[in-house]
Design a protein around this motif. Structure first.
Motif, short mmCIF file in Angstrom:
data_model
loop_
_atom_site.label_atom_id
_atom_site.label_comp_id
_atom_site.label_asym_id
_atom_site.label_seq_id
_atom_site.Cartn_x
_atom_site.Cartn_y
_atom_site.Cartn_z
N GLU A 314 -18.53 -27.54 -0.62
CA GLU A 314 -17.52 -28.26 -1.40
C GLU A 314 -16.43 -27.32 -1.91
N LEU A 315 -16.78 -26.04 -2.10
CA LEU A 315 -15.80 -25.06 -2.55
C LEU A 315 -15.09 -24.38 -1.38
N SER A 316 -15.31 -24.94 -0.16
CA SER A 316 -14.72 -24.39 1.07
C SER A 316 -15.17 -22.95 1.32
N GLU A 317 -16.39 -22.65 0.94
CA GLU A 317 -16.98 -21.32 1.15
C GLU A 317 -18.15 -21.43 2.12
N GLY A 318 -18.00 -22.30 3.13
CA GLY A 318 -19.09 -22.60 4.03
C GLY A 318 -19.66 -21.39 4.75
N GLY A 319 -18.78 -20.52 5.24
CA GLY A 319 -19.27 -19.35 5.98
C GLY A 319 -20.13 -18.45 5.12
N ARG A 320 -19.64 -18.16 3.92
CA ARG A 320 -20.42 -17.30 3.01
C ARG A 320 -21.72 -17.97 2.61
#
Length: 412
Positions: A314-320
């Motif tokens: 949801e925070l657009s930090e999918g890769g991490r």
């Protein structure tokens, strides 16, 4: 026998539905994008299918901007794609009738079965819910809810706590069936009735549980202010009870789940600091309780790790978030929950797609795993369906695994 796979009417892709609603509202790209808090170019890419909808918060923001419901964008409820899903759908009229026919303080005109029998039935239905076997959970659910309702008003005082807990549990099961079928309003009504039952009990853990579940339903309606209010009141009510008891950790577990939902809501609002703060609060409580399972909700360090992944997306930090989850390697099988295992693999698929790059094979593998674990749940999830459509549209060559997913989902 009906062939559900060929009778499915596939909803339009999410982007195409957004464009249709925007135009019917008479809104230009600039105006709609501004209202949703995104750029004009990004909205254009979403509408043309060149970018995927990878966040639930994005759907909510666009629904608010376009003055419509999330269901207007997703096209829910969908036609059932298999016999089990159709059977689960058939439970909805009885759920609706049980909630409408009698108010919380009105005595149903029934002769209920013995409370022991109904309590066992409610727990079994909740186990089916946790295993995403909604067709089994929904069998007789309207009768169960009505008869437990009668017990909450007529049982001797010593039996009332069990009646309240079983009635609130049954409301959760009913709400989960309705939510999974795309009937969000009915799901919220069931959650609210469970809250009404719990408020008449003296069980603070049950009150926290029902308040948390009600907030979860409100999240699906994008009622974020109401969610914040319900959770704040819940945490205030639970705060005096949070001294850990070895005998009853349910209040602590419920407070932890409220912090996780607060983190989820903050992430959808793009308030990263608040999201991480609530995650840290939940993690601290989970360290105190260990992995627990009050009301079959599996609060503890393992489940916090799964929520952390979803919140990272949801925070657009999918890769991490993906890499952190793979390194942590949470033992989701130890939870014994098809629901949580399916969520993990769906979110891993969403995370690698959000990360970009040539990772479609990983996404397909995780989607296939999620579908094999909990087909009744994932095949009606709008973001899972969008993911299958996206993978299909950009495939350079036909891949059997992807074709199989597409056929199972009834997409494309």
């Amino acid at each position: 026998m009906t062939n559900f796979m060929t009778s499915v009417q596939e909803p339009a892709q999410l982007g195409a539905r957004v464009r249709m609603i925007r135009r019917r509202r008479g809104l230009g790209l600039d105006t709609a994008a501004g209202l949703a808090g995104i750029s004009k170019s990004y909205l254009s890419l979403l509408e043309t299918g060149k970018r995927q909808f990878d966040r639930r918060g994005l759907l909510e923001d666009l629904a608010t901007a376009l003055s419509c419901s999330v269901a207007d964008i997703t096209g829910q409820p969908y036609s059932p794609v298999d016999r089990d899903s159709a059977d689960a759908l058939s439970a909805l009229p009885a759920i609706r009738l049980a909630l409408i026919e009698y108010g919380p303080d009105e005595l149903p005109d029934v002769r209920p079965r013995p409370l022991d029998e109904l309590v066992e039935w409610a727990d079994r239905a909740n186990e089916y819910r946790d295993q995403t076997r909604y067709s089994l959970a929904g069998r007789g659910i309207g009768e169960l809810l009505t008869e437990l309702h009668a017990h909450t008003l007529t049982s001797p005082a010593a039996d009332r706590p069990r009646a309240f807990r079983a009635a609130a549990t049954t409301c959760v099961v009913a709400g989960a069936i309705a939510r999974n079928a795309g009937h969000i309003d009915l799901s919220v009504s069931a959650a609210r009735r469970g809250y009404d039952f719990a408020q008449r009990s003296e069980d603070l853990g049950l009150q926290g549980f029902s308040r948390w579940y009600w907030a979860q339903g409100l999240m699906r309606l994008a009622a974020r202010r109401r969610v914040a209010s319900v959770l704040a009141d819940g945490l205030n009510e639970l705060s005096p009870t949070l001294k850990l008891s070895a005998d009853d950790t349910m209040p602590v577990e419920m407070a932890g789940l409220m912090h996780l939902t607060n983190a989820q809501a903050a992430a959808r609002d793009r308030r990263a600091d608040d999201a991480h703060r609530h995650l840290a609060e939940a993690a601290a409580l989970a360290e105190r309780t260990g992995d627990r399972n009050a009301m079959r909700l599996h609060f503890g360090p393992t489940n916090v790790a799964l929520w952390r992944l979803a919140i990272g997306i949801e925070l657009s930090e999918g890769g991490r978030a993906y890499e952190e989850t793979i390194r942590a390697n949470p033992d989701v099988t130890a939870l014994g929950s098809s629901n949580r295992a399916c969520s993990l693999h769906l979110d891993l698929a969403r995370a690698v797609m959000q990360d970009g790059g040539d990772r479609d094979a990983e996404a397909i593998r995780h989607l296939d795993m999620a579908d094999r674990i909990a087909p009744q749940r994932i095949r009606v999830d709008p973001l899972a369906r969008e993911l299958v459509s996206t993978l299909n549209s950009r495939a350079r060559r036909r891949v059997w695994e992807l074709d199989s997913l597409r056929n199972r989902f009834g997409v494309g």
